[in-house]
Design an enzyme around this catalytic site. Structure first.
Site, mmCIF file in Angstrom:
data_model
loop_
_atom_site.group_PDB
_atom_site.id
_atom_site.type_symbol
_atom_site.label_atom_id
_atom_site.label_comp_id
_atom_site.label_asym_id
_atom_site.label_seq_id
_atom_site.Cartn_x
_atom_site.Cartn_y
_atom_site.Cartn_z
ATOM 1 N N ASP A 136 0.925 -1.190 -0.096
ATOM 2 C CA ASP A 136 0.175 -0.220 -0.004
ATOM 3 C C ASP A 136 0.910 1.326 -0.198
ATOM 4 O O ASP A 136 2.215 1.130 0.417
ATOM 5 C CB ASP A 136 -0.858 0.158 1.350
ATOM 6 C CG ASP A 136 -2.019 -0.610 1.225
ATOM 7 O OD1 ASP A 136 -2.628 -1.319 0.056
ATOM 8 O OD2 ASP A 136 -2.577 -1.261 2.357
ATOM 9 N N ARG A 186 -1.138 -0.951 -8.674
ATOM 10 C CA ARG A 186 -2.431 -0.572 -8.363
ATOM 11 C C ARG A 186 -2.492 1.032 -8.338
ATOM 12 O O ARG A 186 -2.040 1.479 -7.674
ATOM 13 C CB ARG A 186 -2.805 -1.144 -6.885
ATOM 14 C CG ARG A 186 -4.264 -0.714 -6.484
ATOM 15 C CD ARG A 186 -4.197 -1.061 -4.914
ATOM 16 N NE ARG A 186 -4.523 -2.242 -4.461
ATOM 17 C CZ ARG A 186 -4.081 -2.716 -3.353
ATOM 18 N NH1 ARG A 186 -3.804 -1.922 -2.255
ATOM 19 N NH2 ARG A 186 -4.378 -3.989 -3.175
HETATM 20 P P1 FDA Z 1 -14.041 8.958 -5.494
HETATM 21 O O1 FDA Z 1 -14.084 8.647 -4.071
HETATM 22 O O2 FDA Z 1 -14.070 10.094 -6.091
HETATM 23 O O3 FDA Z 1 -15.585 8.556 -5.734
HETATM 24 C C1 FDA Z 1 -15.939 8.624 -7.282
HETATM 25 C C2 FDA Z 1 -17.363 8.205 -7.651
HETATM 26 O O4 FDA Z 1 -17.395 6.880 -7.127
HETATM 27 C C3 FDA Z 1 -18.374 8.618 -6.706
HETATM 28 O O5 FDA Z 1 -18.661 10.168 -7.099
HETATM 29 C C4 FDA Z 1 -19.262 7.835 -6.677
HETATM 30 O O6 FDA Z 1 -20.028 7.955 -8.067
HETATM 31 C C5 FDA Z 1 -18.888 6.384 -6.488
HETATM 32 N N1 FDA Z 1 -18.619 6.077 -5.236
HETATM 33 C C6 FDA Z 1 -17.614 6.068 -4.422
HETATM 34 N N2 FDA Z 1 -17.608 5.745 -3.177
HETATM 35 C C7 FDA Z 1 -19.154 5.117 -3.459
HETATM 36 C C8 FDA Z 1 -20.174 4.444 -2.366
HETATM 37 N N3 FDA Z 1 -19.707 4.273 -1.131
HETATM 38 N N4 FDA Z 1 -21.083 4.142 -3.076
HETATM 39 C C9 FDA Z 1 -21.552 4.424 -4.063
HETATM 40 N N5 FDA Z 1 -20.879 5.004 -5.038
HETATM 41 C C10 FDA Z 1 -19.520 5.231 -4.665
HETATM 42 N N6 FDA Z 1 -5.390 4.857 -1.187
HETATM 43 C C11 FDA Z 1 -4.096 5.316 -0.882
HETATM 44 O O7 FDA Z 1 -3.698 6.780 -0.703
HETATM 45 N N7 FDA Z 1 -3.164 4.437 -0.669
HETATM 46 C C12 FDA Z 1 -3.597 3.138 -0.901
HETATM 47 O O8 FDA Z 1 -2.508 2.025 -0.584
HETATM 48 C C13 FDA Z 1 -4.824 2.725 -1.186
HETATM 49 N N8 FDA Z 1 -5.129 1.507 -1.509
HETATM 50 C C14 FDA Z 1 -6.574 1.299 -2.216
HETATM 51 C C15 FDA Z 1 -6.956 -0.116 -2.583
HETATM 52 C C16 FDA Z 1 -7.985 -0.168 -3.366
HETATM 53 C C17 FDA Z 1 -8.379 -1.488 -3.721
HETATM 54 C C18 FDA Z 1 -8.947 1.005 -3.427
HETATM 55 C C19 FDA Z 1 -10.261 0.838 -4.032
HETATM 56 C C20 FDA Z 1 -8.717 2.232 -3.082
HETATM 57 C C21 FDA Z 1 -7.552 2.416 -2.253
HETATM 58 N N9 FDA Z 1 -7.061 3.556 -1.820
HETATM 59 C C22 FDA Z 1 -5.683 3.982 -1.514
HETATM 60 C C23 FDA Z 1 -8.147 4.725 -1.562
HETATM 61 C C24 FDA Z 1 -8.022 5.671 -2.887
HETATM 62 O O9 FDA Z 1 -7.103 6.443 -3.003
HETATM 63 C C25 FDA Z 1 -9.326 6.562 -2.905
HETATM 64 O O10 FDA Z 1 -9.435 7.288 -1.736
HETATM 65 C C26 FDA Z 1 -10.493 5.918 -2.795
HETATM 66 O O11 FDA Z 1 -10.675 4.677 -3.473
HETATM 67 C C27 FDA Z 1 -12.034 6.817 -3.071
HETATM 68 O O12 FDA Z 1 -11.480 6.983 -4.373
HETATM 69 P P2 FDA Z 1 -12.397 6.629 -5.970
HETATM 70 O O13 FDA Z 1 -11.438 6.273 -6.823
HETATM 71 O O14 FDA Z 1 -13.169 5.495 -5.489
HETATM 72 O O15 FDA Z 1 -13.195 7.902 -6.230
#
Ligand code: FDA
Length: 309
Positions: A136, A186
């Site tokens: 991570d 990732r």
């Molecule tokens: P964002 O949060 O901007 O969401 C975009 C859209 O996705 C929303 O507008 C909505 O449409 C949909 N959405 C999001 N959450 C939802 C929900 N609960 N229900 C319905 N729709 C939803 N970060 C880091 O700094 N270091 C790391 O090592 C990791 N590791 C990691 C592993 C994995 C497998 C994931 C998925 C994420 C991480 N992260 C991470 C976290 C990452 O940096 C980030 O903060 C989150 O994934 C949220 O960002 P999104 O890309 O989902 O978009």
């Protein structure tokens, strides 16, 4: 933005942690995002998800060991977990995710070497079980050391994956360094509050950076792991994969436990590899608050559940 900052600040407050647990719906709301406190809870969650055609990456929550014995105990937990996954016949679809800080990286001048040695023991256990490890990424103070440790371990364990955060201005160039065959990256947006000189802050800017990085990874020789819940980015990933002539088994989607479960299943049914990141452990609180901070709707869900609604 204000509520995000407040929640990230509350993620360090033990009073708020006690209030969450004491509230009527507290434990239930935590259970939506965290698989449980024990190894058995983690294996049971992996089993359920795998039965639905998904893959998993298990993360033991425990970010700040106080000394090397504590860090060694966390590493031993991962080794035990990998053994349990192997015994349950789940290791083919279950890997682990580790934070170097949880393995002692912040324990003084020797911390990075301690964390690397503990991570090596976890990689050996993963190898023996026939699976892999993803490192991570934490806040910017750790980026350089994490990439250096991951590179060192990758020389011994070529399937080791590493996380890159699209919001960091440096990440496009880090992607270019990690385009070789077998390289598992990732790609996430990034979850920490970073200064503007290091990181894009606007939603559109971060999304555009994510697409630039994703394009590089999809056109490269490695194995991109598209970690996002964002519907637009998921769609773009599919288009970029087709344009790059990639078969579905040459990349994967990843989402967090409890988030967009319908979408996880929809993608899996469409033939995509979907891996769910499954956190477990007694030290769930900071992780849980970071998830709430990401999305205003999560805060409303949390408030309703705490009120017992
Ligand atoms: P964002 O949060 O901007 O969401 C975009 C859209 O996705 C929303 O507008 C909505 O449409 C949909 N959405 C999001 N959450 C939802 C929900 N609960 N229900 C319905 N729709 C939803 N970060 C880091 O700094 N270091 C790391 O090592 C990791 N590791 C990691 C592993 C994995 C497998 C994931 C998925 C994420 C991480 N992260 C991470 C976290 C990452 O940096 C980030 O903060 C989150 O994934 C949220 O960002 P999104 O890309 O989902 O978009």
């Amino acid at each position: 933005m204000l509520s995000r900052r407040l929640l990230l600040a509350a993620s360090r407050s033990s009073q708020v942690r006690r209030a969450v647990l004491a509230a009527p719906g507290g434990r239930a709301v935590v259970a939506r995002f965290v698989a449980g406190e024990t190894r058995a809870d983690a294996v049971a969650a992996a089993d359920r998800l795998i039965a639905h055609g998904l893959h998993v990456s298990l993360d033991h929550l425990g970010e700040d060991p106080v000394d090397d014995a504590h860090a060694a105990a966390i590493a031993a937990e991962y080794v035990g977990l990998l053994g349990a996954l192997d015994e349950a016949g789940l290791a083919g679809r279950a890997e682990v995710s580790v934070k170097l800080s949880a393995l002692g990286a912040r324990l003084g001048a020797d911390g990075p070497a301690l964390a690397r040695d503990h991570a090596r023991a976890i990689c050996e256990a993963a190898d023996a079980a026939g699976t892999s490890v993803t490192v991570d990424m934490e806040d910017h103070a750790a980026t350089e050391a994490t990439l250096a440790t991951a590179a060192e371990l990758r020389a011994e364990f070529p399937t080791l994956g590493v996380v890159l955060q699209a919001y960091l201005r440096r990440t496009e160039s880090d992607c270019r360094e990690l385009l070789g065959a077998g390289s598992r990256v990732r790609l996430v947006k990034g979850a920490y509050a970073e200064p503007e000189w290091l990181a894009f802050r606007g939603r559109d800017e971060v999304d555009r950076a994510y697409v630039r990085c994703l394009r590089l990874l999809m056109e490269g020789q490695g194995y991109p792991m598209v970690a996002t819940h964002d519907p637009r980015l998921i769609e773009i990933a599919g288009v970029l994969a087709v344009r790059a002539g990639r078969p579905q088994d040459s990349y994967e989607f990843q989402m967090l436990y409890g988030i967009r479960e319908d979408e996880q299943r929809r993608l899996a049914e469409a033939g995509e590899t979907v891996r769910v990141y499954v956190p477990y452990g007694a030290d769930w609180y900071a992780y849980f608050m970071r998830r709430l901070a990401e999305r205003p709707a999560n805060v409303a869900f949390f408030a309703r559940a705490l009120a017992g609604g």
